[in-house]
Scaffold this motif. Sequence first.
Motif, short mmCIF file in Angstrom:
data_model
loop_
_atom_site.label_atom_id
_atom_site.label_comp_id
_atom_site.label_asym_id
_atom_site.label_seq_id
_atom_site.Cartn_x
_atom_site.Cartn_y
_atom_site.Cartn_z
N GLY A 62 0.79 -1.24 0.00
CA GLY A 62 0.00 0.00 0.00
C GLY A 62 0.81 1.27 0.00
O GLY A 62 0.25 2.37 0.02
N MET A 63 2.13 1.15 -0.03
CA MET A 63 2.98 2.35 -0.03
C MET A 63 3.65 2.49 -1.40
O MET A 63 3.86 1.51 -2.10
CB MET A 63 4.09 2.24 1.02
CG MET A 63 3.60 2.14 2.45
SD MET A 63 5.00 2.00 3.60
CE MET A 63 5.54 0.30 3.33
N LYS A 64 3.99 3.75 -1.73
CA LYS A 64 4.84 3.97 -2.91
C LYS A 64 6.19 4.36 -2.31
O LYS A 64 6.47 5.52 -2.07
CB LYS A 64 4.28 5.07 -3.77
CG LYS A 64 3.05 4.65 -4.56
CD LYS A 64 2.61 5.69 -5.59
CE LYS A 64 1.74 5.04 -6.65
NZ LYS A 64 0.39 5.57 -6.75
N MET A 65 7.03 3.36 -2.04
CA MET A 65 8.28 3.64 -1.33
C MET A 65 9.34 4.15 -2.30
O MET A 65 9.49 3.65 -3.41
CB MET A 65 8.79 2.38 -0.63
CG MET A 65 8.01 2.04 0.64
SD MET A 65 8.94 0.95 1.71
CE MET A 65 10.17 2.07 2.38
N VAL A 66 10.09 5.12 -1.80
CA VAL A 66 11.23 5.63 -2.55
C VAL A 66 12.44 5.62 -1.63
O VAL A 66 12.32 5.32 -0.44
CB VAL A 66 10.99 7.07 -3.06
CG1 VAL A 66 9.87 7.09 -4.08
CG2 VAL A 66 10.70 8.02 -1.91
N GLN A 67 13.61 5.98 -2.18
CA GLN A 67 14.88 5.97 -1.46
C GLN A 67 15.34 4.52 -1.26
O GLN A 67 14.79 3.75 -0.46
CB GLN A 67 14.80 6.70 -0.11
CG GLN A 67 14.52 8.19 -0.24
CD GLN A 67 15.69 8.96 -0.85
OE1 GLN A 67 16.81 8.46 -0.91
NE2 GLN A 67 15.45 10.18 -1.31
N THR A 68 16.36 4.17 -1.99
CA THR A 68 16.86 2.80 -2.05
C THR A 68 17.03 2.16 -0.67
O THR A 68 16.55 1.06 -0.42
CB THR A 68 18.21 2.75 -2.78
OG1 THR A 68 18.12 3.53 -3.95
CG2 THR A 68 18.57 1.33 -3.14
#
Lengths: 222, 221
Positions: A62-68
Amino acid sequence: MAGKPKLHYTRGRGKMESIRWLLAAAGVEFEEEFIETKEDLEKLRNDGSLLFQQVPMVEIDGMKMVQTRAILSYIAAKYNLYGKDLKERAWIDMYVEGTTDLMGMIMYLPFQPADTREKNLALMIERATTRYFPVYEKALKDHGHDYLVGNKLSWADIHLLEAILMAEECKPDILSAFPLLQAFKGRTSNIPTIKKFLQPGSQRKPPIDENFVAIVRKIFNI
Amino acid sequence: MSGKPKLHYFNGRGRMESIRWLLAAAGVEFEECFLETKDDLTKLQKDGSLLFQQVPMVEIDGMKMVQSRAISNYIATKYNLYGKDLKERALIDMYVEAIIDLNELLMTHTFQPADKKEQHFATIVDKATNRYFPVYEKVLKDHGQDFLVGNQFSRADVQLLETLLMAEECKPDILAKFPLLQSFKARISNIPTIKKFLQPGSQRKPPLQEKDVPKLMKIFH
């Protein structure tokens, strides 16, 4: 909302490759949506999908995760690849930061002009063999276990294998002075999920070539 | 062996400053051992104290920890500044990683050659005001709470404050368009442990001056 994680990136390794490795090693199936043109990236930016206008971006839980690193930490914790307590976590973090630095030296080589590239390649080889690999060789020697931390497969092992293979692509005999790392490589490559990922046809991406460098430059305007 | 954490670095901000902020915010007293010369660094490297031959290094809880992110992660978790669950941790990580990116830009400004400085400054201002600050302003606006994540003080708040102050050192009116970040800044600065750290005489380090750059280059190159 469950469903497979969905990775948004170019068709190349870049900063997404470590994420592909970790998901694959955890046995997690994932989908990929490739950014082929500058317009694809703009579209993602314009529809508010990228918190800081950058990729990698992974749709997960449910998240749009960013940052490796944020993405990697989340996956590692979720799939029990982050040690059993705070101290094991600390060691895993230290080891992973080391392999991140090493892979960072390799990742940008194809984007550099020929003379700088040669100098940096030599520097990478020197760092790999005098600064980084000796640490992991010693860790394995000191405890005599199969895995780097806590006698159990963790993110640190997966990341180290990825770094070893990338370094070998640059210099095939780069592990010659590191017998335990050679054994580690053989052993870890044989873990079923990883073995599968190392086979042709998997979602593992090939090393970058000149044509792809040009495409990446266009997409990211660099 | 318990005792205060001991920080090994040069007498400046660099990659150790965020760690100082975090310890201070958590109310943890710490000691510092400053590298003044290349020999100081060589000595640490030779006695096996530095896992990857690099500083920062922090002696804490019987470990000689290196790698600033590993150290910060450890401190944040130990002192309950890392959210209450995996999802809050994920948000904190995303916010912190972007702050680190902006910090990197701010930190390297003093090292830019004269002919690149102006353009670098423009890049800092552009990224800060168009890419990063709007995100945090919106986060605060959307939930209306005092802290970035989970209605609770976390490392994300500490590190954002650190960066806001550094950005203002670069351009004093850089927060002009961000009213919620301005009140965030005031509010977090008033938290007792942080207020103490912001006072003269604390272990907070001043910005790097150009005249200090040659000494630094001598230690690390």
